[in-house]
Motif scaffolding. Structure first.
Motif, PDB file in Angstrom:
ATOM      1  N   TYR A  56      58.481  13.366  64.855  1.00  0.00           N
ATOM      2  CA  TYR A  56      57.555  13.337  65.991  1.00  0.00           C
ATOM      3  C   TYR A  56      58.073  12.330  67.004  1.00  0.00           C
ATOM      4  CZ  TYR A  56      53.231  13.163  68.679  1.00  0.00           C
ATOM      5  OH  TYR A  56      52.306  13.231  69.695  1.00  0.00           O
ATOM      6  N   SER A 110      57.673  10.692  70.919  1.00  0.00           N
ATOM      7  CA  SER A 110      56.765  10.522  72.055  1.00  0.00           C
ATOM      8  C   SER A 110      57.228   9.358  72.909  1.00  0.00           C
ATOM      9  CB  SER A 110      55.333  10.275  71.569  1.00  0.00           C
ATOM     10  OG  SER A 110      54.471  10.050  72.667  1.00  0.00           O
ATOM     11  N   SER A 135      48.848  16.054  67.583  1.00  0.00           N
ATOM     12  CA  SER A 135      49.619  17.129  66.962  1.00  0.00           C
ATOM     13  C   SER A 135      49.139  18.501  67.392  1.00  0.00           C
ATOM     14  CB  SER A 135      49.552  17.010  65.436  1.00  0.00           C
ATOM     15  OG  SER A 135      50.224  15.859  64.983  1.00  0.00           O
ATOM     16  N   ARG A 173      50.145  19.021  71.142  1.00  0.00           N
ATOM     17  CA  ARG A 173      51.613  19.102  71.200  1.00  0.00           C
ATOM     18  C   ARG A 173      52.106  20.429  70.639  1.00  0.00           C
ATOM     19  NH1 ARG A 173      55.964  15.594  70.381  1.00  0.00           N
ATOM     20  NH2 ARG A 173      55.009  14.318  72.019  1.00  0.00           N
ATOM     21  N   ASP A 174      51.538  20.836  69.514  1.00  0.00           N
ATOM     22  CA  ASP A 174      51.979  22.082  68.882  1.00  0.00           C
ATOM     23  C   ASP A 174      51.752  23.277  69.804  1.00  0.00           C
ATOM     24  OD1 ASP A 174      52.771  23.617  66.361  1.00  0.00           O
ATOM     25  OD2 ASP A 174      50.808  24.483  66.788  1.00  0.00           O
ATOM     26  N   MET A 181      51.042  14.453  78.818  1.00  0.00           N
ATOM     27  CA  MET A 181      51.222  15.217  77.590  1.00  0.00           C
ATOM     28  C   MET A 181      52.260  16.315  77.772  1.00  0.00           C
ATOM     29  SD  MET A 181      47.741  15.397  75.454  1.00  0.00           S
ATOM     30  CE  MET A 181      48.816  15.536  74.039  1.00  0.00           C
ATOM     31  N   ASP A 238      55.711  14.581  77.954  1.00  0.00           N
ATOM     32  CA  ASP A 238      55.980  14.072  76.612  1.00  0.00           C
ATOM     33  C   ASP A 238      56.458  15.199  75.704  1.00  0.00           C
ATOM     34  OD1 ASP A 238      55.999  11.655  75.236  1.00  0.00           O
ATOM     35  OD2 ASP A 238      54.153  12.128  74.159  1.00  0.00           O
ATOM     36  N   ALA A 239      55.807  16.347  75.766  1.00  0.00           N
ATOM     37  CA  ALA A 239      56.155  17.473  74.900  1.00  0.00           C
ATOM     38  C   ALA A 239      57.505  18.074  75.271  1.00  0.00           C
ATOM     39  CB  ALA A 239      55.066  18.539  74.973  1.00  0.00           C
ATOM     40  N   SER A 254      60.160  15.871  74.058  1.00  0.00           N
ATOM     41  CA  SER A 254      60.261  15.904  72.599  1.00  0.00           C
ATOM     42  C   SER A 254      61.150  17.057  72.147  1.00  0.00           C
ATOM     43  CB  SER A 254      58.869  16.037  71.971  1.00  0.00           C
ATOM     44  OG  SER A 254      58.359  17.357  72.088  1.00  0.00           O
TER      45      SER A 254
END
Length: 866
Positions: A345, A347, A366, A369-370, A427, A430-431, A434
């Motif tokens: 994970y 971030s 989670s 993000r998923d 978000m 961030d995703a 990632s």
């Protein structure tokens, strides 16, 4: 990006979200009736609100138009595709869709196409799964056959995905079914989740390092929240029991996990500690259980919404319940078309003083993000639509999940107050990062994530750009402790992104780092970024966009945009006359005999000078002449290499030193523009003029020095591209082996080729590992010599050792990844699975046109990315 002064108006204002709506049809309270929509041009009931045509005042003229009645299928299709994205409240939308479908359910064509769209929507638009499930939920009140057909269609696709090892699709289909948990008899989906876990136990018992079982546990953990939101408190006990069982697997640490840390291990400066995705999910769900399984971010719908309408007497008093579909878990389990690895994970914004994204202890981190990642992956065919969905992230979750878009970071806590609200734009960024920085490899080619960020900036610059600027600063601060492969991915993205926004960036923030030695990661990054930008533009343009303090980092000679100097034009250069003659001969396409005569002259003079291998200076002159003649463009150099291919192949076969000299001559000629040298070396590898081991031997032998070469990004790029070519070929051969019905002689031929190339790959990785390990441990002779003589300070020597350690981690990881994909055990396992499949089964691996396993492209294989 605000830091780039993006000149695009953000015409979209965030809508006020109404309350939630959750797991497609949970029988909970309604908090979605206060939602106001932004999209005034997408009113789905525009036809219903038109009044009757007004009487015309004049008797002459054409008669009034007849009112257009939209066909039911077109209307249902439009409303389903726009669910949660239109001007209506989501609850009103889904109830209207359910009622309209019920009224037209007898139309076979309408019914077939509607459910085709429903299944496709689940796969491609994960954000909308709770809303799509709500249609089936309310359809159970309108006409139970709607729910029966929806479950039947989705169950069939779920079984197909399970058989094929399509884990993302399988997870999304299960999520839809979980959103209907309140409609099932007995324990519903929890029986099947228990069966999945039993399969995990079997897989782990057979192989404790099995990654398919890890993937199944992740799917189980991500399904539980949606089932509980729909089913309610009566299923808490089953969820708790399942969570207790998964804890054993989630806590298991696989050997590969030690190599997928985003940052240097055991560093006190690490922004976020290592967290495995399933380990984090297990912890988050345990915390959620202690707080009563609230799952506040998941949207909810009022179970009695239809009963409150005017035609409630037409509805059944007790809607029927349904059996949960029965699934067959194949044995052996198909691992799927792409290799699976543990996930970390990552971030940029988590667990900071100002909470703009959920804490890592919050299950919302989670769940959201998923859904973002699945949207990015499933709709990779249309980045513009993906960017629009991501910008509208706040529309698909419950009220009080996100703050208003575009709130300045420095005023966020002041405007939000004591409420726990998050920045949707943070978000999203961030995703995306990632996935861009995912180890061991991203799901898609890196350029896809580049373009997605660019498109998001264009869709909503005022909201996305400031978050992107903060992300860049966060990554820059951590350059010295970040995994080296991730640093180079960040470098590629950063330079590419600036090229899309007129190369604007606040370089003045980094001017203070210019006093650092070139060996320092931050200084090395700035140098490399400028070089990458020059590749994408030209030096004079880039010089005009950076502060004056950075001008010395851009060679003045590049401002003229001329070809590099031909060193043999200088009469003081050894073999100058012969070098000039070779250039003329190549330009005039002289005969082989004439060219050989000039080369023989170099050999004679070299022997007189006592040069051990006369082929080295003649190779230098020949290759440098090719570079000079082909300096105008890539097509020119390709043409020159084609004409000199036979001689270059003979050189490569004749002398190891001459082979390495080919690399050295290319790099020397393009020393001010090393990116061009990297591209030419890549071409020479394609022509098999150079062998991969030759490039690696030159880098870690002739060019290494005391380890200073490890700080140069173009050196990493050259080695990574070379390794990627080797691994790509091995995977192509493995794919050729994994075909049904191959004749025995072809099987033997492919096996022999794979064995030979696999051994060559291992030799290559071993050479790199030994070379960088010596630097990492400070055992390199040249490093010891320079440090002892005082030529290198203790600080500089330690910086070099750190570079060595980071190089070592990257290539040990790459070696292990290849073993897990094309090693003997991996290939044998795939062959056994292939033998167990029925004749009609699809091919075991999906391969793109370039021979790389689909959706699993090594990050360093993207040599054509920019």
């Amino acid at each position: 990006m605000a830091d780039m002064d993006v000149k695009i108006e953000d015409k979209e204002e965030r809508r006020d979200r109404g309350g939630g709506g959750g797991g497609g049809g949970g029988r909970g309270r309604s908090n979605g009736n206060n939602r106001k929509r932004r999209y005034d041009d997408e009113d789905d009931n525009q036809y219903d609100r038109r009044g009757p045509p007004q009487r015309r005042r004049r008797d002459d003229g054409p008669p009034p138009r007849r009112r257009y009645e939209e066909p039911p299928l077109a209307k249902l299709r439009r409303m389903l595709l726009n669910v949660a994205s239109s001007t209506q409240l989501p609850q009103d939308e889904v109830t209207y869709i359910a009622k309209t479908l019920g009224e037209n359910f007898d139309d076979e064509e309408l019914r077939s196409q509607f459910f085709d769209i429903l299944v496709q929507l689940i796969i491609e638009q994960p954000f909308k799964i709770p809303f799509v499930a709500a249609v089936a939920f309310y359809g159970n009140d309108v006409k139970p056959e709607i729910t029966v057909e929806a479950i039947k269609r989705v169950a069939a696709r779920t079984q197909e995905a399970l058989n094929a090892g399509q884990w993302t699709e399988f997870k999304l289909m299960l999520r839809f079914l979980a959103c209907l948990q309140s409609l099932y008899q007995d324990t519903g989906i929890f029986v099947f989740l228990g069966q999945l876990f039993d399969t995990v136990v079997d897989l782990q018992s057979a192989n404790e390092n099995d990654v398919v079982g890890i993937e199944l546990v992740k799917i189980i953990l991500l399904t539980i929240p949606y089932a509980l939101v729909s089913g309610g408190s009566r299923f808490h006990e089953q969820a708790a029991e399942l969570l207790k069982n998964t804890g054993i697997v989630a806590s298991n640490v696989l050997p590969m996990e030690g190599l997928i840390h985003s940052y240097v291990r055991d560093s006190e400066e690490t922004p976020i500690s290592y967290l495995s995705v399933i380990g984090l999910l297990q912890t988050q769900l345990t915390n959620e259980a202690q707080s009563g399984w609230t799952f506040a971010c998941i949207p909810r719908f009022d179970a009695n919404a239809l009963q409150m309408t005017a035609d409630e007497e037409a509805l059944p008093s007790a809607p029927p319940t349904h059996l949960f579909p029965t699934f067959t878990i194949p044995s052996p389990v198909n691992p799927g078309p792409k290799p699976l690895f543990p996930e970390a994970y990552f971030s940029l914004f988590a667990d900071q003083d100002i909470e703009t994204v959920p804490k890592t202890t919050d299950v919302a981190a989670s769940l959201i993000r998923d859904a973002i990642v699945d949207t990015i992956d499933q709709m990779d065919f249309n980045r513009e639509v993906v960017a629009k969905f991501l910008v509208d992230l706040d529309c698909y979750w419950s009220l009080e999940t996100f703050a208003k878009r575009g709130i300045p970071f420095d005023k966020f806590r002041e405007l939000v107050g004591d409420k726990i609200l998050w920045k949707s734009e943070d978000m999203v960024i961030d995703a995306i990062f990632s996935q861009l920085l995912k180890l061991p490899s991203p799901e898609h080619k890196l350029v896809y994530y580049h373009s997605l960020i660019t498109q998001s900036c264009k869709v909503a610059p005022a909201a996305i750009a400031p978050s992107l600027g903060r992300a860049i600063r966060c990554l820059y601060r951590s350059l010295h402790i970040m995994d080296l492969e991730l640093v180079n991915r960040f470098l590629d993205w950063f330079s590419h992104h600036l090229s899309n926004f007129e190369f604007r960036w606040r370089w003045t923030e980094w001017v203070e780092d210019l006093h650092l030695p070139n060996l320092h990661p931050k200084k090395a990054f700035v140098i490399a970024a400028l070089d990458k930008e020059i590749r994408l533009s030209f030096a004079k343009r880039i010089r005009s966009t950076v502060p004056e303090e950075m001008h010395p980092l851009i060679p003045e000679r590049l401002d003229e945009d001329n070809s590099p100097d031909f060193k043999y034009d200088n009469v003081d250069t050894p073999f100058a006359a012969e070098g000039q003659t070779l250039l003329v001969q190549l330009r005039k396409k002289a005969s082989t005999e004439d060219t050989q005569e000039t080369i023989n002259s170099i050999h004679e003079k070299a022997a007189q000078l006592g040069i051990a291998d006369p082929l080295v200076p003649s190779t230098d002159a020949f290759v440098t002449a090719i570079c000079r003649l082909g300096a105008k463009s890539l097509s020119h150099v390709l043409s020159c290499i084609e004409r000199g291919k036979e001689r270059l192949l003979k050189i490569a076969e004749s002398s190891p030193a001459a082979r390495r000299q080919i690399v050295a001559s290319v790099v020397e000629y393009w020393k001010d523009q090393p990116g061009v040298a990297v591209r030419i070396i890549d071409i020479l590898l394609n022509y098999t003029i150079l062998a991969p081991i030759t490039v690696v031997q030159w880098v870690f032998g002739d060019h290494m020095g005391a380890g200073e070469a490890l700080t140069e990004s173009w050196v990493f790029e050259m080695v990574a591209n070379t390794v990627a070519k080797v691994t790509k070929r091995n995977r192509q051969i493995a794919v050729a082996r994994l075909q049904k019905g191959l004749p025995q002689e072809q099987v033997e031929m492919v096996d022999a080729t794979l064995t030979k190339d696999r051994d060559a790959s291992r030799e290559l990785f071993k050479y790199i590992e030994d070379a960088v390990k010596g630097v990492a441990e400070g055992a390199s002779d040249r490093l010891i010599e320079k440090e002892s003589s005082g030529e290198l300070s203790a600080e500089s020597a330690e910086l070099i050792r750190n570079w060595g350690r980071r190089w070592h981690t990257v290539f040990v990881r790459k070696a292990q990844v290849e073993e897990s994909v094309v090693g003997e055990d991996a290939v044998e396992a795939r062959i056994r699975l292939l033998a167990a499949e029925p004749e009609s089964a699809p091919e075991p691996m999906q391969v793109e046109g370039n021979g790389v396993t689909k959706a699993e492209v090594e990050a360093n294989g993207d040599d054509e990315m920019l």
